[in-house]
Design a protein around this motif. Structure first.
Motif, PDB file in Angstrom:
ATOM      1  N   SER A  81      95.773  -0.123  -4.906  1.00 27.67           N
ATOM      2  CA  SER A  81      95.428   1.094  -4.165  1.00 27.67           C
ATOM      3  C   SER A  81      96.259   2.279  -4.647  1.00 27.67           C
ATOM      4  N   ALA A  82      97.526   2.025  -4.974  1.00 29.76           N
ATOM      5  CA  ALA A  82      98.381   3.099  -5.490  1.00 29.76           C
ATOM      6  C   ALA A  82      97.883   3.581  -6.851  1.00 29.76           C
ATOM      7  N   VAL A  83      97.418   2.654  -7.686  1.00 26.90           N
ATOM      8  CA  VAL A  83      96.882   3.024  -8.999  1.00 26.90           C
ATOM      9  C   VAL A  83      95.603   3.842  -8.833  1.00 26.90           C
ATOM     10  N   ARG A  84      94.776   3.484  -7.867  1.00 29.31           N
ATOM     11  CA  ARG A  84      93.547   4.248  -7.634  1.00 29.31           C
ATOM     12  C   ARG A  84      93.854   5.693  -7.244  1.00 29.31           C
ATOM     13  N   ARG A  85      94.949   5.891  -6.547  1.00 35.97           N
ATOM     14  CA  ARG A  85      95.287   7.251  -6.100  1.00 35.97           C
ATOM     15  C   ARG A  85      95.687   8.160  -7.257  1.00 35.97           C
ATOM     16  N   VAL A  86      96.158   7.595  -8.368  1.00 37.13           N
ATOM     17  CA  VAL A  86      96.582   8.434  -9.495  1.00 37.13           C
ATOM     18  C   VAL A  86      95.597   8.373 -10.660  1.00 37.13           C
ATOM     19  N   SER A  87      94.483   7.671 -10.480  1.00 33.71           N
ATOM     20  CA  SER A  87      93.507   7.536 -11.558  1.00 33.71           C
ATOM     21  C   SER A  87      92.138   8.039 -11.115  1.00 33.71           C
TER      22      SER A  87
END
Length: 279
Positions: A81-87
């Motif tokens: 979920s954290a990766v989705r927020r920056v991608s």
């Protein structure tokens, strides 16, 4: 492209023995990546070798099952979920398709509204409406410029129907929509599909420019350009039989038959989503 504090917006991407296995075999496996922030990462391989699945796994949209990977300090799969927020995703058939019923202006306006409503922090939502509108307009202008999309140069200007866009124009629009959210990692599928040699060179120039501005780019292709960090989805094999088995497993995992390359990649992403769980 830099953050307000002057630090590069791009983000490092690393992986070791990274893989995704579903009920029907491996989509991809044994992938290794070591890319610095602002790199252009080319995911190279034949159709059916798990290219789209790898793209979605690296951007936090698909859960891997083997090895480990990291986007900056965020580990996959623990911090998807954290990766989705920056991608953000540019064109990915079956996942982020443009709406053919809309005009280019309407497509951009729709994405801008979503970004203004859901893309910011709670603190940003508390700012005056006029300030938020101006911020969104700036983001749209910057994204269109970064994608090299001149609306006035289209056949009917901003009123051009999305369905009437040329392949390269549609690619630029999809990239611009993704860049409105100012991502640190951009994923693009099928970069060189159905493009002439000249158009393919333009597409890579576009993505290279985005990467040079600071945003790390992961791009799926059949043949990587010079200067890119090349990642192959075809596992090393000791002999022809082993390589054939690996490719067949990937194709079966994505449920592929003898179809066009574009259809195969679309079905591969859709089937893998269903099998591994879309985050």
């Amino acid at each position: 492209m830099e953050s307000p504090h002057g630090a590069p917006r791009g983000i490092a991407v690393t992986a070791e023995d990274f893989g995704l296995e579903g009920p029907r075999g491996w989509a991809f496996r044994g992938v290794r990546i070591d890319a610095e922030p602002g790199a252009l990462i080319a995911v190279e391989g034949p159709s059916g070798s798990g290219r789209t699945c790898l793209l979605l796994a690296l951007t936090g949209r698909m859960r891997p099952t083997a090895g480990h990977a990291a986007v900056g300090r965020m580990r996959l799969p623990k911090q998807m979920s954290a990766v989705r927020r920056v991608s953000a995703l540019g064109p990915v058939p079956g996942v982020t398709d443009l709406d053919p019923a809309l005009t280019v202006r309407e497509q951009i306006h729709e994405r801008a509204l979503l970004q203004r409503r859901f893309g910011g922090s709670l603190r940003s939502l508390m700012r005056p409406r006029s300030e938020r509108r101006q911020s969104t307009e700036r983001r749209v202008e910057d994204a269109l410029a970064a994608a090299g999309l001149d609306l006035d140069a289209l056949s009917k200007g901003p009123r051009t129907s999305v369905r009437d866009l040329e392949r390269l124009e549609a690619l630029r629009l999809s990239v611009a929509l993704a860049l409105i959210g100012e991502p640190r990692l951009l994923g693009v599928d099928d970069v060189d599909l159905k493009l002439s040699d000249a158009e393919r060179a333009e597409a890579w120039d576009l993505l290279r420019s985005v990467a040079e501005s600071g945003t790390t780019v992961v791009a799926v292709c059949s043949e990587a350009p010079e200067g890119a960090v090349v990642v192959s989805t075809v596992p090393a094999a000791d002999g022809p039989d082993e390589e054939e088995t690996a490719e067949t497993a990937g194709a079966e995992h994505c449920g592929e038959t003898e179809e066009t390359e574009e259809t195969k990649e679309t079905k591969g992403a859709a089937d893998a989503f269903a099998e591994t769980g879309r985050a």
